[in-house]
Design a protein around this motif. Sequence first.
Motif, mmCIF file in Angstrom:
data_model
loop_
_atom_site.group_PDB
_atom_site.id
_atom_site.type_symbol
_atom_site.label_atom_id
_atom_site.label_comp_id
_atom_site.label_asym_id
_atom_site.label_seq_id
_atom_site.Cartn_x
_atom_site.Cartn_y
_atom_site.Cartn_z
ATOM 1 N N ILE A 19 -43.126 1.443 -25.462
ATOM 2 C CA ILE A 19 -42.332 1.035 -24.291
ATOM 3 C C ILE A 19 -41.353 -0.075 -24.684
ATOM 4 O O ILE A 19 -41.756 -1.105 -25.234
ATOM 5 N N ASP A 20 -40.075 0.169 -24.393
ATOM 6 C CA ASP A 20 -39.021 -0.789 -24.761
ATOM 7 C C ASP A 20 -39.082 -2.014 -23.846
ATOM 8 O O ASP A 20 -38.923 -1.912 -22.629
ATOM 9 N N LYS A 21 -39.322 -3.181 -24.455
ATOM 10 C CA LYS A 21 -39.491 -4.401 -23.642
ATOM 11 C C LYS A 21 -38.324 -5.370 -23.820
ATOM 12 O O LYS A 21 -38.436 -6.553 -23.495
ATOM 13 N N ASN A 22 -37.221 -4.866 -24.350
ATOM 14 C CA ASN A 22 -36.134 -5.798 -24.659
ATOM 15 C C ASN A 22 -35.377 -6.300 -23.457
ATOM 16 O O ASN A 22 -34.767 -7.349 -23.511
ATOM 17 N N ASN A 23 -35.410 -5.544 -22.366
ATOM 18 C CA ASN A 23 -34.765 -6.044 -21.150
ATOM 19 C C ASN A 23 -35.686 -5.856 -19.958
ATOM 20 O O ASN A 23 -35.559 -4.927 -19.185
ATOM 21 N N ILE A 24 -36.624 -6.797 -19.840
ATOM 22 C CA ILE A 24 -37.642 -6.693 -18.773
ATOM 23 C C ILE A 24 -37.162 -7.465 -17.548
ATOM 24 O O ILE A 24 -36.590 -8.549 -17.669
ATOM 25 N N VAL A 25 -37.448 -6.887 -16.389
ATOM 26 C CA VAL A 25 -37.243 -7.594 -15.115
ATOM 27 C C VAL A 25 -38.586 -7.629 -14.404
ATOM 28 O O VAL A 25 -39.289 -6.616 -14.370
ATOM 29 N N ILE A 26 -38.907 -8.785 -13.827
ATOM 30 C CA ILE A 26 -40.184 -8.908 -13.106
ATOM 31 C C ILE A 26 -39.877 -9.322 -11.666
ATOM 32 O O ILE A 26 -39.117 -10.269 -11.438
ATOM 33 N N ALA A 27 -40.481 -8.615 -10.712
ATOM 34 C CA ALA A 27 -40.250 -8.964 -9.303
ATOM 35 C C ALA A 27 -41.572 -9.202 -8.589
ATOM 36 O O ALA A 27 -42.540 -8.472 -8.808
ATOM 37 N N ASN A 28 -41.563 -10.227 -7.740
ATOM 38 C CA ASN A 28 -42.700 -10.541 -6.865
ATOM 39 C C ASN A 28 -43.941 -11.002 -7.639
ATOM 40 O O ASN A 28 -45.066 -10.677 -7.270
ATOM 41 N N ASP A 29 -43.706 -11.774 -8.668
ATOM 42 C CA ASP A 29 -44.793 -12.345 -9.482
ATOM 43 C C ASP A 29 -45.046 -13.742 -8.915
ATOM 44 O O ASP A 29 -44.456 -14.719 -9.365
ATOM 45 N N ARG A 30 -45.924 -13.829 -7.923
ATOM 46 C CA ARG A 30 -45.977 -15.034 -7.077
ATOM 47 C C ARG A 30 -46.338 -16.310 -7.827
ATOM 48 O O ARG A 30 -45.828 -17.385 -7.526
ATOM 49 N N PHE A 31 -47.256 -16.223 -8.784
ATOM 50 C CA PHE A 31 -47.669 -17.459 -9.469
ATOM 51 C C PHE A 31 -47.285 -17.466 -10.953
ATOM 52 O O PHE A 31 -47.655 -18.376 -11.678
ATOM 53 N N GLY A 32 -46.600 -16.446 -11.406
ATOM 54 C CA GLY A 32 -46.125 -16.453 -12.787
ATOM 55 C C GLY A 32 -47.074 -15.822 -13.786
ATOM 56 O O GLY A 32 -46.916 -15.998 -14.995
ATOM 57 N N TYR A 33 -48.056 -15.072 -13.311
ATOM 58 C CA TYR A 33 -49.031 -14.462 -14.222
ATOM 59 C C TYR A 33 -48.336 -13.506 -15.193
ATOM 60 O O TYR A 33 -48.516 -13.593 -16.410
ATOM 61 N N LEU A 34 -47.519 -12.612 -14.631
ATOM 62 C CA LEU A 34 -46.824 -11.651 -15.505
ATOM 63 C C LEU A 34 -45.745 -12.355 -16.327
ATOM 64 O O LEU A 34 -45.591 -12.112 -17.520
ATOM 65 N N SER A 35 -45.011 -13.254 -15.658
ATOM 66 C CA SER A 35 -43.893 -13.926 -16.342
ATOM 67 C C SER A 35 -44.387 -14.703 -17.564
ATOM 68 O O SER A 35 -43.739 -14.685 -18.616
ATOM 69 N N CYS A 36 -45.508 -15.384 -17.430
ATOM 70 C CA CYS A 36 -46.009 -16.174 -18.563
ATOM 71 C C CYS A 36 -46.577 -15.251 -19.650
ATOM 72 O O CYS A 36 -46.357 -15.484 -20.838
ATOM 73 N N HIS A 37 -47.287 -14.195 -19.239
ATOM 74 C CA HIS A 37 -47.831 -13.284 -20.257
ATOM 75 C C HIS A 37 -46.721 -12.559 -21.026
ATOM 76 O O HIS A 37 -46.909 -12.199 -22.182
ATOM 77 N N LEU A 38 -45.584 -12.353 -20.365
ATOM 78 C CA LEU A 38 -44.502 -11.601 -21.020
ATOM 79 C C LEU A 38 -43.369 -12.513 -21.468
ATOM 80 O O LEU A 38 -42.271 -12.045 -21.778
ATOM 81 N N TYR A 39 -43.638 -13.800 -21.512
ATOM 82 C CA TYR A 39 -42.628 -14.811 -21.810
ATOM 83 C C TYR A 39 -41.866 -14.508 -23.099
ATOM 84 O O TYR A 39 -40.648 -14.665 -23.179
#
Length: 363
Positions: free
Chosen positions: A34-54
Amino acid sequence: MLNLQRYPETKNSSLKLSSAADDYILEYISDTEIDKNNIVIANDRFGYLSCHLYKWNPSIIINYSSQEKSILTNCKNNNLSINSLRLLSPLENLATKVSLALIRVPKSMELFRLFLTQIHKQSDENTLVIASFMTKYFSAQMLSIASEYFQEAEQSKAWKKSRLLLLKHPKEVDYKLNINPIKTDYPFNLQQYPGVFSSNKIDIATQFLMDNINLKQTDNKILDLASGNGIIALKILKQLDENNWPEVEMHLLDNSILAIESSKLNLKEYKAYYHYNDSLEDFELNYFDLIVSNPPFHFEYEINTEISLHLFKESFEHLKKGGRFIVVYNRHLNYSPFLKKYFSSVKISKENHRFVLLECIKS
Ligand SMILES: C[S@@+](CC[C@H](N)C(=O)[O-])C[C@H]1O[C@@H](n2cnc3c(N)ncnc32)[C@H](O)[C@@H]1O
């Protein structure tokens, strides 16, 4: 291993930072294909996904001031530099084509549609959109909205009571206007962006407050706290106009950027100050003559009164001596004992079998 926390913190141990619907996404995309070079994250209320995919430098769609604070705090606590974060609002355009979009499906289906519109505008044949949800919150509407935007909408197997919706091949879409009118019996028009409290109609508690609010000529600095689409502030300003009372300094504060942007549309004929925040921290202490509120207690599928109790304390601190806090709430929430800890006078202005309108005075 990341050390992540909810912001604001909670004493309620049943309220979690993340769910199986978050972990299912992380597990699914661990596939190296899975190509992860341009990821967008929506509705990640506390940053769980954002931090894991930082490490993939994702673009993060932020709807709430508290969400932004949560993500920034969690990044700092884990030594992830906040300078490289790419944060944007749901009303902005994404800068580049999206390879992978991850959406924690919100409760509001119109907000889900808004996220899909934003992502779809930068999708192509190589884009994969993954919308994740707990199976108990599945609705047929989720599928029908997704199918308006993508030709392929496949559901994964359930895992720990969560599921993924995998969307591929963007369709040709005629984007619908994302501002909704609201019906009211009042002599003014209202509109709001998707996902703002009480879509299409006026909330009954709000109406109860508006029909029974007691204004004074001495109310000069006023705050509509948790202002949503700005309806309460607008009603106050109209009422002051009708009485030919002097101009006031009207402030509106809400945690939701879509709420604040909606209130700017609704109050455009008035001068007002808008604050996109989840706290009164930026105001001076002892500042306001009047704070009015229909405070929040629902957050997506959670019920949480701690946030309102904190706002009540802050309201007390930011009122002048003699200033008033007027608040409406569902009777079962029983806020009165808490407010009595701070305010010298806490009186019922109006009540019925469902709602209580309190006037609290700071002495
Ligand atoms: C019950 S609604 C009331 C909205 C509007 N005043 C009305 O009556 O239609 C509560 C509002 O509180 C906002 N909110 C949630 N948490 C907040 C916080 N910590 N600070 C300020 N506003 C918050 C929500 O975005 C929502 O717009």
